[in-house]
Write an enzyme that holds these catalytic residues in place. Structure first.
Site, PDB file in Angstrom:
ATOM      1  N   PRO A  11      50.264  29.429  24.087  1.00  0.00           N
ATOM      2  CA  PRO A  11      51.443  28.574  24.126  1.00  0.00           C
ATOM      3  C   PRO A  11      51.274  27.234  23.423  1.00  0.00           C
ATOM      4  O   PRO A  11      50.205  26.624  23.481  1.00  0.00           O
ATOM      5  CB  PRO A  11      51.680  28.348  25.623  1.00  0.00           C
ATOM      6  CG  PRO A  11      50.417  28.735  26.293  1.00  0.00           C
ATOM      7  CD  PRO A  11      49.773  29.767  25.429  1.00  0.00           C
ATOM      8  N   ASN A  12      52.346  26.852  22.764  1.00  0.00           N
ATOM      9  CA  ASN A  12      52.497  25.558  22.083  1.00  0.00           C
ATOM     10  C   ASN A  12      51.720  25.447  20.771  1.00  0.00           C
ATOM     11  O   ASN A  12      51.876  24.466  20.051  1.00  0.00           O
ATOM     12  CB  ASN A  12      52.129  24.386  23.020  1.00  0.00           C
ATOM     13  CG  ASN A  12      53.043  24.341  24.229  1.00  0.00           C
ATOM     14  OD1 ASN A  12      54.256  24.332  24.072  1.00  0.00           O
ATOM     15  ND2 ASN A  12      52.480  24.367  25.423  1.00  0.00           N
ATOM     16  N   ARG A  19      52.700  18.620  16.875  1.00  0.00           N
ATOM     17  CA  ARG A  19      52.338  18.395  18.275  1.00  0.00           C
ATOM     18  C   ARG A  19      51.076  17.526  18.355  1.00  0.00           C
ATOM     19  O   ARG A  19      50.010  17.942  17.873  1.00  0.00           O
ATOM     20  CB  ARG A  19      52.046  19.758  18.904  1.00  0.00           C
ATOM     21  CG  ARG A  19      51.454  19.717  20.277  1.00  0.00           C
ATOM     22  CD  ARG A  19      50.821  21.049  20.634  1.00  0.00           C
ATOM     23  NE  ARG A  19      50.388  21.048  22.010  1.00  0.00           N
ATOM     24  CZ  ARG A  19      49.493  21.890  22.507  1.00  0.00           C
ATOM     25  NH1 ARG A  19      48.949  22.816  21.738  1.00  0.00           N
ATOM     26  NH2 ARG A  19      49.146  21.812  23.772  1.00  0.00           N
ATOM     27  N   TYR A  24      45.372  17.424  17.758  1.00  0.00           N
ATOM     28  CA  TYR A  24      45.277  18.770  17.176  1.00  0.00           C
ATOM     29  C   TYR A  24      45.291  18.802  15.656  1.00  0.00           C
ATOM     30  O   TYR A  24      45.166  19.874  15.059  1.00  0.00           O
ATOM     31  CB  TYR A  24      46.419  19.639  17.725  1.00  0.00           C
ATOM     32  CG  TYR A  24      46.330  19.814  19.230  1.00  0.00           C
ATOM     33  CD1 TYR A  24      45.256  20.492  19.801  1.00  0.00           C
ATOM     34  CD2 TYR A  24      47.290  19.270  20.081  1.00  0.00           C
ATOM     35  CE1 TYR A  24      45.155  20.638  21.177  1.00  0.00           C
ATOM     36  CE2 TYR A  24      47.204  19.410  21.461  1.00  0.00           C
ATOM     37  CZ  TYR A  24      46.123  20.100  21.997  1.00  0.00           C
ATOM     38  OH  TYR A  24      46.014  20.239  23.367  1.00  0.00           O
ATOM     39  N   ASN A  75      42.450  31.676  21.216  1.00  0.00           N
ATOM     40  CA  ASN A  75      42.761  30.324  21.670  1.00  0.00           C
ATOM     41  C   ASN A  75      43.968  30.480  22.589  1.00  0.00           C
ATOM     42  O   ASN A  75      45.106  30.556  22.128  1.00  0.00           O
ATOM     43  CB  ASN A  75      43.095  29.389  20.502  1.00  0.00           C
ATOM     44  CG  ASN A  75      43.383  27.974  20.994  1.00  0.00           C
ATOM     45  OD1 ASN A  75      43.475  27.725  22.199  1.00  0.00           O
ATOM     46  ND2 ASN A  75      43.537  27.046  20.062  1.00  0.00           N
ATOM     47  N   ALA A  78      46.892  26.461  26.996  1.00  0.00           N
ATOM     48  CA  ALA A  78      46.783  26.053  28.402  1.00  0.00           C
ATOM     49  C   ALA A  78      46.462  27.220  29.336  1.00  0.00           C
ATOM     50  O   ALA A  78      45.909  27.018  30.421  1.00  0.00           O
ATOM     51  CB  ALA A  78      48.071  25.365  28.841  1.00  0.00           C
ATOM     52  N   HIS A  81      43.005  27.699  31.016  1.00  0.00           N
ATOM     53  CA  HIS A  81      42.585  27.014  32.240  1.00  0.00           C
ATOM     54  C   HIS A  81      43.228  27.585  33.497  1.00  0.00           C
ATOM     55  O   HIS A  81      42.944  27.127  34.593  1.00  0.00           O
ATOM     56  CB  HIS A  81      42.935  25.517  32.122  1.00  0.00           C
ATOM     57  CG  HIS A  81      42.632  24.932  30.777  1.00  0.00           C
ATOM     58  ND1 HIS A  81      41.343  24.868  30.279  1.00  0.00           N
ATOM     59  CD2 HIS A  81      43.432  24.437  29.794  1.00  0.00           C
ATOM     60  CE1 HIS A  81      41.379  24.327  29.063  1.00  0.00           C
ATOM     61  NE2 HIS A  81      42.633  24.066  28.747  1.00  0.00           N
ATOM     62  N   ASP A  88      41.122  39.042  33.005  1.00  0.00           N
ATOM     63  CA  ASP A  88      40.953  40.462  33.341  1.00  0.00           C
ATOM     64  C   ASP A  88      41.159  41.353  32.118  1.00  0.00           C
ATOM     65  O   ASP A  88      40.412  42.317  31.909  1.00  0.00           O
ATOM     66  CB  ASP A  88      41.924  40.870  34.460  1.00  0.00           C
ATOM     67  CG  ASP A  88      41.458  40.390  35.831  1.00  0.00           C
ATOM     68  OD1 ASP A  88      40.297  39.960  35.950  1.00  0.00           O
ATOM     69  OD2 ASP A  88      42.257  40.442  36.775  1.00  0.00           O
ATOM     70  N   GLU A  99      35.880  32.530  21.893  1.00  0.00           N
ATOM     71  CA  GLU A  99      36.922  31.600  22.348  1.00  0.00           C
ATOM     72  C   GLU A  99      36.920  30.378  21.430  1.00  0.00           C
ATOM     73  O   GLU A  99      35.854  29.850  21.105  1.00  0.00           O
ATOM     74  CB  GLU A  99      36.588  31.176  23.784  1.00  0.00           C
ATOM     75  CG  GLU A  99      37.507  30.100  24.340  1.00  0.00           C
ATOM     76  CD  GLU A  99      37.097  29.671  25.753  1.00  0.00           C
ATOM     77  OE1 GLU A  99      36.100  30.229  26.304  1.00  0.00           O
ATOM     78  OE2 GLU A  99      37.763  28.782  26.304  1.00  0.00           O
ATOM     79  N   HIS A 101      38.890  26.511  20.552  1.00  0.00           N
ATOM     80  CA  HIS A 101      39.861  25.438  20.802  1.00  0.00           C
ATOM     81  C   HIS A 101      39.764  24.440  19.676  1.00  0.00           C
ATOM     82  O   HIS A 101      38.650  24.106  19.225  1.00  0.00           O
ATOM     83  CB  HIS A 101      39.576  24.736  22.138  1.00  0.00           C
ATOM     84  CG  HIS A 101      39.646  25.669  23.288  1.00  0.00           C
ATOM     85  ND1 HIS A 101      40.835  26.098  23.829  1.00  0.00           N
ATOM     86  CD2 HIS A 101      38.667  26.315  23.969  1.00  0.00           C
ATOM     87  CE1 HIS A 101      40.578  26.958  24.800  1.00  0.00           C
ATOM     88  NE2 HIS A 101      39.269  27.107  24.898  1.00  0.00           N
ATOM     89  N   SER A 103      40.659  21.249  19.888  1.00  0.00           N
ATOM     90  CA  SER A 103      40.145  19.995  20.448  1.00  0.00           C
ATOM     91  C   SER A 103      38.896  20.276  21.272  1.00  0.00           C
ATOM     92  O   SER A 103      38.620  21.428  21.629  1.00  0.00           O
ATOM     93  CB  SER A 103      41.224  19.356  21.341  1.00  0.00           C
ATOM     94  OG  SER A 103      41.487  20.186  22.464  1.00  0.00           O
ATOM     95  N   ARG A 108      38.167  15.867  27.310  1.00  0.00           N
ATOM     96  CA  ARG A 108      39.551  15.597  27.707  1.00  0.00           C
ATOM     97  C   ARG A 108      39.700  15.610  29.236  1.00  0.00           C
ATOM     98  O   ARG A 108      38.724  15.459  29.946  1.00  0.00           O
ATOM     99  CB  ARG A 108      40.467  16.606  27.004  1.00  0.00           C
ATOM    100  CG  ARG A 108      40.333  16.512  25.475  1.00  0.00           C
ATOM    101  CD  ARG A 108      41.277  17.446  24.764  1.00  0.00           C
ATOM    102  NE  ARG A 108      42.665  17.098  25.054  1.00  0.00           N
ATOM    103  CZ  ARG A 108      43.704  17.911  24.806  1.00  0.00           C
ATOM    104  NH1 ARG A 108      43.492  19.107  24.267  1.00  0.00           N
ATOM    105  NH2 ARG A 108      44.937  17.528  25.079  1.00  0.00           N
ATOM    106  N   ARG A 112      40.956  20.525  31.955  1.00  0.00           N
ATOM    107  CA  ARG A 112      40.692  21.343  30.752  1.00  0.00           C
ATOM    108  C   ARG A 112      39.225  21.786  30.674  1.00  0.00           C
ATOM    109  O   ARG A 112      38.847  22.537  29.789  1.00  0.00           O
ATOM    110  CB  ARG A 112      41.048  20.569  29.479  1.00  0.00           C
ATOM    111  CG  ARG A 112      42.519  20.261  29.352  1.00  0.00           C
ATOM    112  CD  ARG A 112      42.853  19.640  28.013  1.00  0.00           C
ATOM    113  NE  ARG A 112      44.075  18.883  28.091  1.00  0.00           N
ATOM    114  CZ  ARG A 112      45.314  19.387  27.941  1.00  0.00           C
ATOM    115  NH1 ARG A 112      45.482  20.653  27.665  1.00  0.00           N
ATOM    116  NH2 ARG A 112      46.383  18.620  28.054  1.00  0.00           N
TER     117      ARG A 112
HETATM  118  C1  DQA Z   1      43.737  23.933  23.187  1.00  0.00           C
HETATM  119  C2  DQA Z   1      43.236  23.101  24.366  1.00  0.00           C
HETATM  120  C3  DQA Z   1      44.041  23.393  25.617  1.00  0.00           C
HETATM  121  O1  DQA Z   1      43.578  22.604  26.695  1.00  0.00           O
HETATM  122  C4  DQA Z   1      45.506  23.066  25.373  1.00  0.00           C
HETATM  123  O2  DQA Z   1      46.273  23.388  26.510  1.00  0.00           O
HETATM  124  C5  DQA Z   1      46.043  23.704  24.154  1.00  0.00           C
HETATM  125  C6  DQA Z   1      45.215  23.756  22.950  1.00  0.00           C
HETATM  126  C7  DQA Z   1      43.011  23.565  21.871  1.00  0.00           C
HETATM  127  O3  DQA Z   1      43.096  24.345  20.924  1.00  0.00           O
HETATM  128  O4  DQA Z   1      42.415  22.499  21.781  1.00  0.00           O
HETATM  129  O5  DQA Z   1      47.187  24.120  24.108  1.00  0.00           O
HETATM  130  O6  DQA Z   1      43.473  25.297  23.463  1.00  0.00           O
END
Ligand code: DQA
Length: 147
Positions: A11-12, A19, A24, A75, A78, A81, A88, A99, A101, A103, A108, A112
């Protein structure tokens, strides 16, 4: 032709570029996808790059990766977390998982610092922006060749 490396974004991440650019960066999701496609090409691999704001889509794609992907880069945004459903699905997926990310989640907010995804991942890369995705492709490609 080997199966693609799935790169799943949560998401996002569709808002990348606009954003919180101070967190980011200014690279858009399309820029990031192109970067991943080029990196994979250099390694003789292909990627299937996707994004969804919906947890169920991510679970479905991870299930699909069990048979259709050579490796998985996640990735989960959110959901990293919060989502036991994604954990699963990942635990049921036997391809190499990395995995990522953009950031550094450990510098942070405390919420997170915990990642459910990490429990299923071979490795974790965070804080390196888009470069982290390229390094993850390298890691998955190496893990696939070693298998
Ligand atoms: C993220 C870090 C997450 O905590 C956050 O909710 C994101 C982006 C990152 O790529 O740094 O949406 O996964």
């Amino acid at each position: 032709m080997a199966n693609p490396i799935y790169i799943l974004n949560g998401p996002n991440l569709n808002l990348l570029g606009s954003r919180e650019p101070e967190v980011y960066g200014i690279e858009t999701l399309v820029d990031l996808e192109q970067r991943c496609v080029r990196k994979a090409q250099r390694l003789g691999r292909t990627v299937d790059f996707r994004q969804s704001n919906t947890e169920g889509d991510l679970v479905g794609w991870i299930q699909e990766a069990r048979t259709n992907a050579s490796g998985l880069i996640v990735n989960a945004g959110a959901y990293t977390h919060t989502s036991i459903a994604i954990l699963d699905a990942l635990l049921a997926c036997k391809v190499p998982i990395v995995e990522v990310h953009l950031s550094n989640i450990f510098t942070r907010e405390p919420f997170r610092h915990r990642s459910y995804v990490s429990q299923a991942a071979k490795g974790v890369i965070c804080g390196l922006g888009g470069l982290g995705y390229e390094l993850a492709i390298e890691a998955v490609a190496a893990a696939v060749s070693d298998a």
